[in-house]
Design a protein around this motif. Sequence first.
Motif, mmCIF file in Angstrom:
data_model
loop_
_atom_site.group_PDB
_atom_site.id
_atom_site.type_symbol
_atom_site.label_atom_id
_atom_site.label_comp_id
_atom_site.label_asym_id
_atom_site.label_seq_id
_atom_site.Cartn_x
_atom_site.Cartn_y
_atom_site.Cartn_z
ATOM 1 N N THR A 102 -6.579 9.982 -6.377
ATOM 2 C CA THR A 102 -5.264 10.605 -6.455
ATOM 3 C C THR A 102 -5.249 11.973 -5.780
ATOM 4 O O THR A 102 -6.247 12.693 -5.790
ATOM 5 C CB THR A 102 -4.824 10.773 -7.921
ATOM 6 N N TRP A 103 -4.094 12.301 -5.210
ATOM 7 C CA TRP A 103 -3.832 13.609 -4.619
ATOM 8 C C TRP A 103 -2.604 14.195 -5.293
ATOM 9 O O TRP A 103 -1.879 13.496 -6.007
ATOM 10 C CB TRP A 103 -3.631 13.488 -3.113
ATOM 11 N N CYS A 104 -2.334 15.477 -5.045
ATOM 12 C CA CYS A 104 -1.288 16.174 -5.801
ATOM 13 C C CYS A 104 0.125 15.840 -5.357
ATOM 14 O O CYS A 104 1.085 16.133 -6.064
ATOM 15 C CB CYS A 104 -1.500 17.686 -5.729
ATOM 16 N N VAL B 55 0.845 -1.199 0.000
ATOM 17 C CA VAL B 55 0.000 0.000 0.000
ATOM 18 C C VAL B 55 0.874 1.241 0.000
ATOM 19 O O VAL B 55 1.995 1.238 0.516
ATOM 20 C CB VAL B 55 -0.954 0.038 1.223
ATOM 21 N N SER B 56 0.349 2.328 -0.585
ATOM 22 C CA SER B 56 1.054 3.605 -0.590
ATOM 23 C C SER B 56 0.054 4.719 -0.833
ATOM 24 O O SER B 56 -1.115 4.460 -1.158
ATOM 25 C CB SER B 56 2.136 3.629 -1.682
ATOM 26 N N GLY B 57 0.525 5.951 -0.694
ATOM 27 C CA GLY B 57 -0.286 7.082 -1.105
ATOM 28 C C GLY B 57 -0.424 7.072 -2.622
ATOM 29 O O GLY B 57 0.328 6.382 -3.328
ATOM 30 N N HIS B 58 -1.385 7.846 -3.142
ATOM 31 C CA HIS B 58 -1.686 7.803 -4.568
ATOM 32 C C HIS B 58 -1.630 9.207 -5.166
ATOM 33 O O HIS B 58 -2.392 10.087 -4.763
ATOM 34 C CB HIS B 58 -3.077 7.196 -4.767
ATOM 35 N N VAL B 59 -0.707 9.409 -6.096
ATOM 36 C CA VAL B 59 -0.524 10.702 -6.752
ATOM 37 C C VAL B 59 -0.891 10.646 -8.226
ATOM 38 O O VAL B 59 -1.473 11.584 -8.765
ATOM 39 C CB VAL B 59 0.943 11.176 -6.602
ATOM 40 N N SER B 60 -0.585 9.526 -8.878
ATOM 41 C CA SER B 60 -0.654 9.503 -10.338
ATOM 42 C C SER B 60 -0.689 8.080 -10.877
ATOM 43 O O SER B 60 -0.421 7.110 -10.159
ATOM 44 C CB SER B 60 0.586 10.228 -10.884
ATOM 45 N N TRP B 61 -0.979 7.976 -12.163
ATOM 46 C CA TRP B 61 -0.811 6.710 -12.870
ATOM 47 C C TRP B 61 0.662 6.295 -12.867
ATOM 48 O O TRP B 61 0.992 5.114 -13.016
ATOM 49 C CB TRP B 61 -1.316 6.826 -14.302
ATOM 50 N N VAL B 62 1.558 7.244 -12.668
ATOM 51 C CA VAL B 62 2.993 6.956 -12.631
ATOM 52 C C VAL B 62 3.343 6.072 -11.433
ATOM 53 O O VAL B 62 4.334 5.334 -11.458
ATOM 54 C CB VAL B 62 3.803 8.269 -12.580
#
Length: 281
Positions: free
Chosen positions: A172-174, A95-102
């Motif tokens: 997603t977040w920035c 698991v991790s935070g989510h920023v992007s499709w990257v």
Amino acid sequence: MNARPHAWLPAASCGPTCISAGSETSSRRAAVICRVALRATLTIVLLPTLPLLAVPLPGRSHLQRRYCRVVLRCLGIRITVSGGPIRNVPGVLVVSGHVSWVDVFAIGAVMPGAFVAKAEMIGWPGLGALARLMKVIPIERDNLRRLPEVVHAVAERLRAGRTVVAFPEGTTWCGLAYGPFRPAMFQAAIDAGRPVQPLRLSYHHRDGRASTAAAYIGDDSLLTSIRRLVTAQRTVVHVRVESLQLPGEDRRDLAARCEAAVRGTGTSAVTARGQRHALAA
């Protein structure tokens, strides 16, 4: 992208202000054109090799890691890995935070596995094909009734000794701001009796400042997101491997422990704060 037709549907407060806050100074036009041309050429050359990821050869996970690193390099992204060792444990929920499709490529370069991702990603040109090859577990974010099926599918993969990657924020977040971890997906680790591996992802400019170049938020289209990324001078994604978490019996406690690891804070602080916006600091 972050429309919110239902009150329970996760939605980020990020928008254009976040992108400008984490942007970099403009480069010369000629330099930008050269960067884009080089990165586009490398990406086009790389695409025909996608089917190799589906070939069941020995050492395929090593091939996936190398492939994801090459994709990141083609996009102008360098990756650094720090923290604890990566445990060779079968059936781990990452698991991790989510920023992007990257994020898919950043995590795939470290701990390749099957990703839980929004269902519409399957239909994306190019990336959709890669998603299918990497056996993405699709989740319909606006259909809560299908969530138990997704949790069951994740648990079955974990029981079979597979690595599964999920983003518990639900959207997603920035990268300058983030949201709370939703506990639902952690039920799969508890049901399967398998550990959870938290990863801390962060994107930076070359000088170490936080970057929003990779962000995929608000009304961003995939093309807009890719354009912002490939025109940036260089983006560095840091992946920090945090301590492995045992599942326990309470998914909310497990979610809080993993969120604390990902944010680098105490569990009580994470539980108490709800959502924290880094731009307010």
